[in-house]
Design an enzyme around this catalytic site. Structure first.
Site, PDB file in Angstrom:
ATOM      1  N   LYS A  38       0.826  -1.210   0.000  1.00 57.14           N
ATOM      2  CA  LYS A  38       0.000   0.000   0.000  1.00 57.14           C
ATOM      3  C   LYS A  38       0.861   1.261   0.000  1.00 57.14           C
ATOM      4  O   LYS A  38       0.354   2.380   0.005  1.00 57.14           O
ATOM      5  CB  LYS A  38      -0.924   0.022   1.221  1.00 57.14           C
ATOM      6  N   LYS A  63       2.717   2.169   2.503  1.00 55.30           N
ATOM      7  CA  LYS A  63       2.679   2.718   3.865  1.00 55.30           C
ATOM      8  C   LYS A  63       3.728   2.015   4.718  1.00 55.30           C
ATOM      9  O   LYS A  63       3.953   0.816   4.566  1.00 55.30           O
ATOM     10  CB  LYS A  63       1.305   2.449   4.503  1.00 55.30           C
TER      11      LYS A  63
HETATM   12  N1  C2G Z   1     -10.548   6.780   9.136  1.00 51.63           N
HETATM   13  C1  C2G Z   1     -11.564   7.663   9.472  1.00 51.63           C
HETATM   14  N2  C2G Z   1     -11.258   8.905   9.866  1.00 51.63           N
HETATM   15  C2  C2G Z   1      -9.961   9.302   9.942  1.00 51.63           C
HETATM   16  C3  C2G Z   1      -8.921   8.417   9.617  1.00 51.63           C
HETATM   17  C4  C2G Z   1      -9.235   7.133   9.213  1.00 51.63           C
HETATM   18  O1  C2G Z   1     -12.767   7.305   9.409  1.00 51.63           O
HETATM   19  N3  C2G Z   1      -9.690  10.587  10.335  1.00 51.63           N
HETATM   20  C5  C2G Z   1     -10.930   5.431   8.694  1.00 51.63           C
HETATM   21  C6  C2G Z   1     -10.510   5.135   7.251  1.00 51.63           C
HETATM   22  O2  C2G Z   1     -11.469   5.678   6.332  1.00 51.63           O
HETATM   23  C7  C2G Z   1     -10.497   3.609   7.235  1.00 51.63           C
HETATM   24  C8  C2G Z   1     -10.077   3.269   8.687  1.00 51.63           C
HETATM   25  O3  C2G Z   1     -10.252   4.468   9.465  1.00 51.63           O
HETATM   26  O4  C2G Z   1     -11.823   3.107   7.003  1.00 51.63           O
HETATM   27  C9  C2G Z   1      -8.636   2.827   8.769  1.00 51.63           C
HETATM   28  O5  C2G Z   1      -7.845   3.848   8.177  1.00 51.63           O
HETATM   29  P1  C2G Z   1      -6.337   3.453   7.736  1.00 51.63           P
HETATM   30  O6  C2G Z   1      -5.675   2.751   8.851  1.00 51.63           O
HETATM   31  O7  C2G Z   1      -5.718   4.674   7.137  1.00 51.63           O
HETATM   32  O8  C2G Z   1      -6.638   2.372   6.612  1.00 51.63           O
HETATM   33  P2  C2G Z   1      -6.224   2.426   5.073  1.00 51.63           P
HETATM   34  O9  C2G Z   1      -4.775   2.655   4.942  1.00 51.63           O
HETATM   35  O10 C2G Z   1      -7.188   3.349   4.423  1.00 51.63           O
HETATM   36  O11 C2G Z   1      -6.449   0.898   4.626  1.00 51.63           O
HETATM   37  O12 C2G Z   1      -8.284  -2.709   2.197  1.00 51.63           O
HETATM   38  C10 C2G Z   1      -8.536  -1.441   2.789  1.00 51.63           C
HETATM   39  C11 C2G Z   1      -7.285  -0.843   3.342  1.00 51.63           C
HETATM   40  O13 C2G Z   1      -6.599  -1.747   4.199  1.00 51.63           O
HETATM   41  C12 C2G Z   1      -7.628   0.442   4.103  1.00 51.63           C
END
Ligand code: C2G
Length: 130
Positions: free
Chosen positions: A44, A46
């Site tokens: 990803k 990250k």
């Molecule tokens: N999130 C949120 N509000 C934020 C930050 C994050 O609602 N201020 C939500 C994101 O939309 C996501 C969840 O928290 O639904 C996890 O965010 P991340 O850890 O950044 O996940 P991500 O890298 O988007 O990975 O297959 C899907 C991926 O694994 C998602």
């Protein structure tokens, strides 16, 4: 029993994560979280501060979370939905529309992101702190 699933990296756990986990759980009775492994995070683009095991420990301590499974690749969601008999798939609105094909297998719901917080913002703010 209504089973819900959501996926993410959940690094540097913050209130935006808690909000979506709470709201995802509120949609059903049991919440499964697909937690991105360190290897999948590399895919990803990250690099999490906390390791998978540390991020898993934090998630499992949250009362809204019932089960944590590893997310190892983009393509496992349909199988996860079948194996775990998932009724609802939830993601934050930054993913709006990206997983609509899953609606063949379960409900797909995108929830508004929590404004003003992100793992990236935490890192940037700390770097800029005098
Ligand atoms: N999130 C949120 N509000 C934020 C930050 C994050 O609602 N201020 C939500 C994101 O939309 C996501 C969840 O928290 O639904 C996890 O965010 P991340 O850890 O950044 O996940 P991500 O890298 O988007 O990975 O297959 C899907 C991926 O694994 C998602």
């Amino acid at each position: 029993m209504i089973k819900v699933i959501t996926y993410g990296t959940f690094d540097l756990m913050h209130h935006g994560h808690i909000n979506i986990l709470k709201r995802a759980k509120d949609l059903g009775d049991y919440l499964v979280v697909g937690l991105s492994t360190d290897e999948f995070n590399a895919v990803k683009g990250k690099a999490a501060y906390h390791s998978y095991e540390e991020r898993k420990l934090l998630l499992e301590a949250i009362k809204y979370v019932d089960e944590v499974i590893p997310e190892r690749d983009w393509g496992q969601k349909v199988n996860d939905i079948k194996v775990h008999q998932i009724d609802i798939f939830v993601m934050g609105s930054d993913w709006e529309g990206k997983f609509n094909e899953l609606s063949e297998h379960c409900d797909v719901i995108y929830l508004p992101r929590t404004e003003g917080i992100s793992t990236t913002k935490i890192k940037t703010d700390l770097l800029n702190r005098k």
